[in-house]
Write an enzyme that holds these catalytic residues in place. Structure first.
Site, mmCIF file in Angstrom:
data_model
loop_
_atom_site.group_PDB
_atom_site.id
_atom_site.type_symbol
_atom_site.label_atom_id
_atom_site.label_comp_id
_atom_site.label_asym_id
_atom_site.label_seq_id
_atom_site.Cartn_x
_atom_site.Cartn_y
_atom_site.Cartn_z
ATOM 1 N N TRP A 12 0.799 -1.226 0.000
ATOM 2 C CA TRP A 12 0.000 0.000 0.000
ATOM 3 C C TRP A 12 0.830 1.273 0.000
ATOM 4 O O TRP A 12 0.291 2.359 -0.148
ATOM 5 C CB TRP A 12 -0.962 0.033 1.195
ATOM 6 C CG TRP A 12 -0.395 -0.362 2.532
ATOM 7 C CD1 TRP A 12 -0.617 -1.541 3.183
ATOM 8 C CD2 TRP A 12 0.452 0.409 3.389
ATOM 9 N NE1 TRP A 12 0.051 -1.553 4.391
ATOM 10 C CE2 TRP A 12 0.701 -0.367 4.552
ATOM 11 C CE3 TRP A 12 1.018 1.687 3.310
ATOM 12 C CZ2 TRP A 12 1.507 0.076 5.603
ATOM 13 C CZ3 TRP A 12 1.819 2.138 4.355
ATOM 14 C CH2 TRP A 12 2.060 1.344 5.488
ATOM 15 N N LYS A 34 -3.349 -8.838 -6.848
ATOM 16 C CA LYS A 34 -4.026 -8.559 -5.585
ATOM 17 C C LYS A 34 -3.478 -7.237 -5.057
ATOM 18 O O LYS A 34 -2.392 -7.163 -4.495
ATOM 19 C CB LYS A 34 -3.749 -9.683 -4.572
ATOM 20 C CG LYS A 34 -4.070 -9.340 -3.115
ATOM 21 C CD LYS A 34 -5.533 -9.044 -2.894
ATOM 22 C CE LYS A 34 -5.789 -8.633 -1.455
ATOM 23 N NZ LYS A 34 -5.299 -7.282 -1.122
ATOM 24 N N SER A 53 5.591 -6.857 3.845
ATOM 25 C CA SER A 53 6.300 -7.152 5.092
ATOM 26 C C SER A 53 6.970 -8.520 5.045
ATOM 27 O O SER A 53 6.527 -9.436 4.335
ATOM 28 C CB SER A 53 5.336 -7.096 6.275
ATOM 29 O OG SER A 53 4.457 -8.209 6.263
ATOM 30 N N GLU A 110 10.026 -9.243 -2.160
ATOM 31 C CA GLU A 110 10.730 -8.019 -1.748
ATOM 32 C C GLU A 110 10.061 -7.570 -0.467
ATOM 33 O O GLU A 110 8.884 -7.220 -0.468
ATOM 34 C CB GLU A 110 10.652 -6.951 -2.848
ATOM 35 C CG GLU A 110 11.593 -5.786 -2.618
ATOM 36 C CD GLU A 110 11.009 -4.681 -1.759
ATOM 37 O OE1 GLU A 110 11.406 -4.610 -0.561
ATOM 38 O OE2 GLU A 110 10.165 -3.930 -2.239
ATOM 39 N N CYS A 162 10.214 1.073 2.382
ATOM 40 C CA CYS A 162 11.080 -0.034 2.798
ATOM 41 C C CYS A 162 12.557 0.303 2.658
ATOM 42 O O CYS A 162 13.400 -0.386 3.234
ATOM 43 C CB CYS A 162 10.742 -1.299 2.017
ATOM 44 S SG CYS A 162 10.855 -1.125 0.238
ATOM 45 N N GLU A 205 11.722 -2.483 12.180
ATOM 46 C CA GLU A 205 11.153 -1.612 11.151
ATOM 47 C C GLU A 205 9.908 -0.920 11.710
ATOM 48 O O GLU A 205 8.955 -1.579 12.127
ATOM 49 C CB GLU A 205 10.793 -2.412 9.907
ATOM 50 C CG GLU A 205 10.332 -1.544 8.745
ATOM 51 C CD GLU A 205 10.082 -2.339 7.486
ATOM 52 O OE1 GLU A 205 10.373 -1.809 6.395
ATOM 53 O OE2 GLU A 205 9.594 -3.471 7.576
#
Length: 499
Positions: free
Chosen positions: A167, A191, A245, A267, A302, A401
């Site tokens: 997202w 998706k 994630s 990834e 990320c 993270e």
């Protein structure tokens, strides 16, 4: 791309023609169950629209359509130059709708409109064009053989691919996946992330107009655990590609391995270091880079340099410059062209970020900037840019993270120490290093375990540079560049005996 930034974005957002249905076999359709979900604006908490919520029955329909189109060779079997022409037309149509897509993305994700107009949309177009142009330029091979034989090595599309998107960069990550998937001749089921579906559905509408055949591209909005899990377990899906994630990526590996052992490209997360050596001359430039890397996309990135290692000899001076640079960043309405830091994607994500700020304080780190929720009266999910000082390397805010506008400043003394600290992480996606010495730059770049290293800048690399991570930041394959094109193909060796 010439798009004029105006102050009319708010008005334009009220006139958008939104696609809200699933896209299966060339048609926009309701979910089989008829279920929908609400997508909300992170900037004010208001409902934008309701979108079809797909389930396992929709997965069956979409995978069947993709498989049927692949076996009929309506896309994989056409001339490479024709696939190229269609994908280039698709990119042209995206460019024609650039401003509309940018506004949709801002409404759906909370990203600043200027980021979408200046970066995300044009880069998405460039990625699709790059992979389209690669179609008729990647060559097969002939290996050495005797006069009595001929050995040919060809690359063929793998079949039905499932792409699960994040997202934080909805449109751009769609381009990163769909460009090489479609260029290689595959059929695909996408998706999109549940909070950010609008621009992906618009892409499907434009793909239909460009001439991508029915069944080749399918879009299934809905819950990730339902749709994503069903795709990972489906026996007719030959490859699944995912950005998101590390936790979800591991689950997809399990589901895929337990079904048909499909190929998996992941990834995943990052806790990326930036290392600033004492020989740097232009600290003002470095401060600009560090602040940009820390707070671009609200830190929901990320590759965010969320742990900044600064040599003790320059730390006071550089810290002061960083604090001055942060003042120029405006937190506010993402549709305001002056805004540089928009809203976090969901209230849950905002609360998670705020909880990490409390953890950092409890661990003994010192907040020298920010640390609070702001603009709560708007109903939006805003957190001001936050900088922790006096951070120890083993603190949670330096190890985990956070995925928000929070960074940690960590002092170091020598290069071997900082390489060890940089590598003391489960992640290995990106790192930035700043030094004027080529030997030092080489030692850092070679020594730090990460898939992308930027030297004297913050960068993820251009479109022709492969992107992906080491350790728990990545699992096989790469996004971008011709490496991505090859990731979505099978290698076939053809050995011919000649009389």
């Amino acid at each position: 791309m010439n798009v004029t930034i105006t102050n009319e974005f708010e008005k334009m957002s009220e006139k958008l023609d939104l696609c809200t249905q699933a896209y299966i076999d060339g048609k926009f359709v309701n979910s089989v169950s008829g279920d929908t979900f609400e997508t909300t604006n992170p900037a004010n908490g208001q409902v934008i629209t309701k979108i079809a919520s797909c389930g396992t029955e929709d997965v069956e329909l979409a995978v069947s359509a993709a498989k049927r189109s692949f076996e009929a060779r309506v896309w994989a079997g056409i001339e490479a130059i024709e696939r190229k022409r269609i994908l280039l037309k698709w990119a042209d149509l995206i460019e024609e709708h650039a401003e509309e897509l940018a506004i949709m993305e801002t409404l759906d994700s909370g990203k600043p409109i200027t980021d979408n107009i200046n970066t995300d949309v044009p880069e998405s177009i460039a990625v699709i064009r790059f992979h389209a142009e690669a179609i008729d330029k990647l060559q097969d091979d002939i290996t050495p053989s005797s006069d009595k034989g001929l050995n040919i090595v060809v690359r063929e599309p793998i079949g039905v691919v499932a792409a699960i998107l994040p997202w934080n960069f909805p449109l751009l990550m769609a381009a990163w996946k769909l460009g090489p998937i479609l260029a290689a001749g595959n059929s695909v089921v996408v998706k999109p992330a549940k909070p950010t579906t609008l621009t992906i559905l618009k892409l499907a509408e434009l793909a239909k107009e460009a001439g991508i055949p029915d069944g080749v591209l399918n879009i299934l909005p809905g819950n990730g655990s339902v749709v994503g899990g069903a795709l990972a377990r489906h026996g007719d899906v030959r490859l699944i590609t995912f950005t998101g994630s590390t936790e979800v990526g591991k689950k997809l590996l399990i589901d895929s391995g337990g079904s048909n052992a499909k190929r998996v490209l992941l990834e995943m997360g990052g806790k990326n270091p930036a290392v600033v050596m004492p020989d740097v001359k232009d600290l003002d430039y470095v401060a600009d880079c560090l602040v940009s890397s820390a707070f671009w996309n609200m830190g929901e990135n990320c590759t965010q340099n969320s742990r900044i290692y600064i040599h003790k000899d320059i730390k006071p001076q550089l810290t002061k410059l960083i604090l001055e640079k942060v003042k120029s960043h405006k937190v506010g309405n993402p549709l305001d062209p002056e805004t540089t830091i928009g809203a976090l994607i969901e209230k849950k994500q905002m609360e998670n970020v705020l909880s990490y700020i409390e953890i950092g304080k409890a661990e003994g780190a010192k907040i020298i900037c920010g640390g609070n929720q702001v603009l709560a009266e708007t109903g939006g999910n805003y957190v001001e840019p936050t900088i922790f000082d006096n951070v120890k390397h083993n603190m949670r805010i330096a190890k985990e993270e956070i995925f928000g506008p929070v960074v940690a400043l960590i002092e170091f003394e020598d290069i071997d120490e900082v390489i060890e600290m940089a590598n003391d992480s489960e992640y290995g996606l990106q790192a930035s290093v700043y030094t004027m010495d080529l030997n030092t730059a080489n030692k850092l770049a070679r020594g730090i375990q990460a898939g992308v290293i930027s030297v004297n800048c913050y960068s993820e690399g251009s479109t022709n540079v492969p992107f992906g991570g080491f350790k728990q930041s990545g699992f096989f394959g790469r996004d971008k560049s011709v490496w991505a094109n090859l990731s979505y193909t099978e290698t076939k060796s053809i050995c011919i005996a000649l009389n």
